[in-house]
Design an enzyme around this catalytic site. Sequence first.
Site, mmCIF file in Angstrom:
data_model
loop_
_atom_site.group_PDB
_atom_site.id
_atom_site.type_symbol
_atom_site.label_atom_id
_atom_site.label_comp_id
_atom_site.label_asym_id
_atom_site.label_seq_id
_atom_site.Cartn_x
_atom_site.Cartn_y
_atom_site.Cartn_z
ATOM 1 N N CYS A 84 -2.068 -0.429 7.551
ATOM 2 C CA CYS A 84 -1.250 0.787 7.466
ATOM 3 C C CYS A 84 -1.412 1.655 8.707
ATOM 4 O O CYS A 84 -0.451 2.260 9.176
ATOM 5 C CB CYS A 84 -1.612 1.570 6.214
ATOM 6 N N GLU A 105 1.203 3.819 1.806
ATOM 7 C CA GLU A 105 1.803 4.224 3.077
ATOM 8 C C GLU A 105 3.041 3.394 3.396
ATOM 9 O O GLU A 105 4.081 3.924 3.809
ATOM 10 C CB GLU A 105 0.789 4.064 4.219
ATOM 11 N N HIS A 140 0.858 -1.178 0.000
ATOM 12 C CA HIS A 140 0.000 0.000 0.000
ATOM 13 C C HIS A 140 0.903 1.240 0.000
ATOM 14 O O HIS A 140 2.046 1.176 0.465
ATOM 15 C CB HIS A 140 -0.898 0.000 1.243
ATOM 16 N N CYS A 168 -5.727 1.790 5.695
ATOM 17 C CA CYS A 168 -6.394 0.562 6.119
ATOM 18 C C CYS A 168 -5.872 0.180 7.506
ATOM 19 O O CYS A 168 -4.956 0.805 8.036
ATOM 20 C CB CYS A 168 -6.155 -0.565 5.118
#
Lengths: 312, 194
Positions: free
Chosen positions: B94, B58, B56, B91
Amino acid sequence: MKPVLADKYTRNVTTVDYITASVADRTQLSTLVSEFNDLLPLPPRFCHLKRVKSTNIENKKKYYILMVPFKQLPAGVSLFTCVKHLLPSLPIEITKCLGDITVVKVPDYIPLTSMQYTYAKNLWPTVYSHNPKIEKQLSKNPFSATELLRMKEYMRSALQLANNARLNGALPVASVIVDPVKKQILAGQHHSVDSCLDHSIMRCIQDIAKLQKPIVTGSKRTIDDSDNLNISNSSEYYLCTGLEVYTTQEPCVMCSMALVHARISKVFYGMANIEMGGLGSVYNIHYQEGINHHFDVYKGFLEQDSIQLFQK
Amino acid sequence: MAESMPKEHWMWKALELAKQGLDEGEVPVGCVLVKDDKILVSAHNEVGMTKDPTRHAELVALDLLRANLDKACKFRELLSTCTLYVTLEPCVMCSAALRMMGVRKVVYGFSNTRFGGCGSVLDVHSKQFQYSYSSDEQHKPNLTVSRELEVVSGLLGKEALGLLQQFYAQQNPNAPNPAKRVRLTCNELFNEKL
């Protein structure tokens, strides 16, 4: 080793009081039930209850029918007065079929396991649908002796890696990812020494990714040419679908969610991670409502071995 | 102070990254990590390209930054003064990573009702963790997790959603047998009124 299941599967059956009437005349039962369903319908949260209970004492059948949930009576009001208030709403032909009025304990929720059902049905007949998957998880031996032997081997590999981590100056935590069909370890990693985000599970998931070859070939996908995509899945694995994790410590919140994203199918862990654990300790991400992928989790697998690594 | 105010131009930067991701066939989510009015690192989601569900935006950003620093403890120190601008609510994974690394603040665009860890599905940003990571020199007793992650939501959320809608209007090319998948509209996916 114990499954980590939602409270609704493991809780004891709780009860709630309900006013019932005995029915003397058996032939009147079906009329009574349909009249009652119209006049005193079961509230939605009691829809798991059947309307009638029959008992058989010394070859004498007796029937009881549910009337209304019994609420706390105001001071000075007897059950008799309470029922008297209720009865005028019932036609006279009905009331004369009814015998003793009593308060009984009925199961508060629909039973979801055979254990809950066994207890609940003794209180009052209730709806129950058998869930073989949950039953297997709750059973004394969810895995055969051969399966267990193999699973222990996987966990011992993880423990061995965790010991390596300890010797390298990292936290003694490690994981392996296994293909249960091929009976093969696909990835094995311990926590890294230097980055706080390189947990063993993140590293294993990343290793599985490396097994997968790119599946989109040709030009890069743009908005307009999606129809001309040349898609071929050249790898037998898609994320961690169908795979299992054996890890010495309960995955932290980050790793637990990474396992959701990876579509893992089962997780077995040793010791709990009380501070940050996402599969039983702080959260239950594997059955969290709103999250679109759920998986089975078992805790306490070779737990002592995993704890001992921290004590060395 | 001006520094603590969320700044739109950083989010436009993050959206640019997201758009770049979209052009490469990725789920369009982008982020920039800002310290003292300067971008330290920026990234977009790379799950499609890498087949790695942990990539992801991040985490890609954190790993990139980490690779350019020599000491783990310095990393945390640095992050404790940083603000992350990300187009979609982080999410659960993260959010936990941001908490564990002690990032001070996150500013996000659109709420992630499927996976969001800053309030939408779970409250990882504010959860009281009893964290006491301390086994060796590099993992000193870590007080950063005990501090909540400051969250600002809804900055240029519409723009972030617009990109996601463009992506979900088509099939996800990274899924197996994409033709068999049921098409969900973005509204169904994010369960949100426009």
